[in-house]
Design a protein around this motif. Structure first.
Motif, PDB file in Angstrom:
ATOM      1  N   LYS A 118       0.840  -1.189   0.000  1.00 15.08           N
ATOM      2  CA  LYS A 118       0.000   0.000   0.000  1.00 15.08           C
ATOM      3  C   LYS A 118       0.877   1.241   0.000  1.00 15.08           C
ATOM      4  O   LYS A 118       1.945   1.259   0.578  1.00 15.08           O
ATOM      5  N   LEU A 119       0.391   2.290  -0.638  1.00 17.51           N
ATOM      6  CA  LEU A 119       1.068   3.588  -0.629  1.00 17.51           C
ATOM      7  C   LEU A 119       0.306   4.535   0.280  1.00 17.51           C
ATOM      8  O   LEU A 119      -0.925   4.549   0.280  1.00 17.51           O
ATOM      9  N   ASP A 120       1.044   5.339   1.023  1.00 14.12           N
ATOM     10  CA  ASP A 120       0.428   6.410   1.788  1.00 14.12           C
ATOM     11  C   ASP A 120       0.261   7.583   0.823  1.00 14.12           C
ATOM     12  O   ASP A 120       1.217   8.294   0.515  1.00 14.12           O
ATOM     13  N   ARG A 121      -0.933   7.756   0.318  1.00  9.27           N
ATOM     14  CA  ARG A 121      -1.212   8.750  -0.719  1.00  9.27           C
ATOM     15  C   ARG A 121      -0.801  10.163  -0.292  1.00  9.27           C
ATOM     16  O   ARG A 121      -0.287  10.940  -1.091  1.00  9.27           O
ATOM     17  N   GLN A 122      -1.022  10.485   0.987  1.00 11.90           N
ATOM     18  CA  GLN A 122      -0.670  11.815   1.486  1.00 11.90           C
ATOM     19  C   GLN A 122       0.839  12.044   1.454  1.00 11.90           C
ATOM     20  O   GLN A 122       1.305  13.115   1.091  1.00 11.90           O
ATOM     21  N   GLU A 123       1.611  11.018   1.805  1.00 11.33           N
ATOM     22  CA  GLU A 123       3.063  11.141   1.778  1.00 11.33           C
ATOM     23  C   GLU A 123       3.579  11.311   0.341  1.00 11.33           C
ATOM     24  O   GLU A 123       4.502  12.089   0.093  1.00 11.33           O
ATOM     25  N   VAL A 124       2.975  10.586  -0.601  1.00  6.81           N
ATOM     26  CA  VAL A 124       3.373  10.721  -2.011  1.00  6.81           C
ATOM     27  C   VAL A 124       3.040  12.126  -2.499  1.00  6.81           C
ATOM     28  O   VAL A 124       3.842  12.761  -3.188  1.00  6.81           O
ATOM     29  N   ASP A 125       1.876  12.624  -2.126  1.00  3.50           N
ATOM     30  CA  ASP A 125       1.463  13.975  -2.511  1.00  3.50           C
ATOM     31  C   ASP A 125       2.420  15.017  -1.921  1.00  3.50           C
ATOM     32  O   ASP A 125       2.812  15.968  -2.609  1.00  3.50           O
ATOM     33  N   GLN A 174      12.447  11.169  -6.649  1.00  2.00           N
ATOM     34  CA  GLN A 174      12.812   9.925  -5.976  1.00  2.00           C
ATOM     35  C   GLN A 174      13.462  10.206  -4.627  1.00  2.00           C
ATOM     36  O   GLN A 174      13.199   9.507  -3.655  1.00  2.00           O
ATOM     37  N   THR A 175      14.283  11.235  -4.557  1.00  2.40           N
ATOM     38  CA  THR A 175      14.918  11.615  -3.292  1.00  2.40           C
ATOM     39  C   THR A 175      13.859  11.990  -2.261  1.00  2.40           C
ATOM     40  O   THR A 175      13.941  11.580  -1.100  1.00  2.40           O
ATOM     41  N   LYS A 176      12.856  12.745  -2.690  1.00  2.00           N
ATOM     42  CA  LYS A 176      11.786  13.160  -1.770  1.00  2.00           C
ATOM     43  C   LYS A 176      10.971  11.951  -1.305  1.00  2.00           C
ATOM     44  O   LYS A 176      10.550  11.886  -0.155  1.00  2.00           O
ATOM     45  N   LEU A 177      10.725  10.982  -2.218  1.00  2.00           N
ATOM     46  CA  LEU A 177       9.989   9.774  -1.831  1.00  2.00           C
ATOM     47  C   LEU A 177      10.752   8.985  -0.766  1.00  2.00           C
ATOM     48  O   LEU A 177      10.160   8.532   0.221  1.00  2.00           O
TER      49      LEU A 177
END
Length: 163
Positions: free
Chosen positions: A11-18, A67-70
């Motif tokens: 699962k991805l944390d959508r808020q963190e990706v945003d 990618q660094t931010k992710l």
């Protein structure tokens, strides 16, 4: 005594990706080497990321910033699938997608790994896009978690509902 179990999910944390996308966009707009290049990053659809720049190298540099931010936000890069830069008029576009869930063949791969190399009393069930691993011994479950973490899988996994 009842069986102990846990779930293996992707699962991805959508808020963190945003947040990572917004941080990358802000850094791109402020960095000197991106000034005047028309470089940008934005959402395209539900799980798509669109990068626009004036050269292939600039598009790759924008992807590298994202990618660094992710990574800083704790999101595995195995969830990000990037295509090749393509020319679109004067601009170069690079499309990336974020994947969630465990596909059927990925689930089979993980369950085969657990059956072959894991402890004997462990049961694995595929439930939609996740796997339920259960056993009478919690120590066996801990060793399965260590086994799956140590395996070189081509997708991200998280372990939830440990009980």
């Amino acid at each position: 005594m009842a069986d102990s179990s846990f779930d293996i999910i992707n699962k991805l944390d959508r808020q963190e990706v945003d947040n990572a996308l917004n941080q990358a966009a802000k850094e791109i707009s402020q960095r000197y080497d991106f000034k005047g290049t028309g470089a940008s990053i934005s959402w395209s659809g539900e799980n798509g990321i669109e990068i626009v720049a004036n050269a292939d190298e600039r598009a790759q540099a924008v992807l590298d910033v994202f990618q660094t931010k992710l990574v800083k936000r704790g999101i595995s890069l195995k969830s990000l699938e990037s295509g090749e830069p393509r020319q679109s008029g004067k601009d170069v576009r690079l499309s990336s997608t974020l994947s969630e869930g465990i596909s059927t063949e990925q689930a089979k791969k993980v369950s085969k790994l657990i059956r072959d190399e894991g402890p004997k009393g462990v049961k694995v069930q595929v439930q939609g896009d996740e796997l339920r691993v259960s056993s009478k011994s919690r120590d066996d479950l801990q060793s399965v978690i260590a086994l799956v973490k140590g395996a070189d899988l081509d997708f991200a996994v998280q372990f939830v509902n440990y009980r």
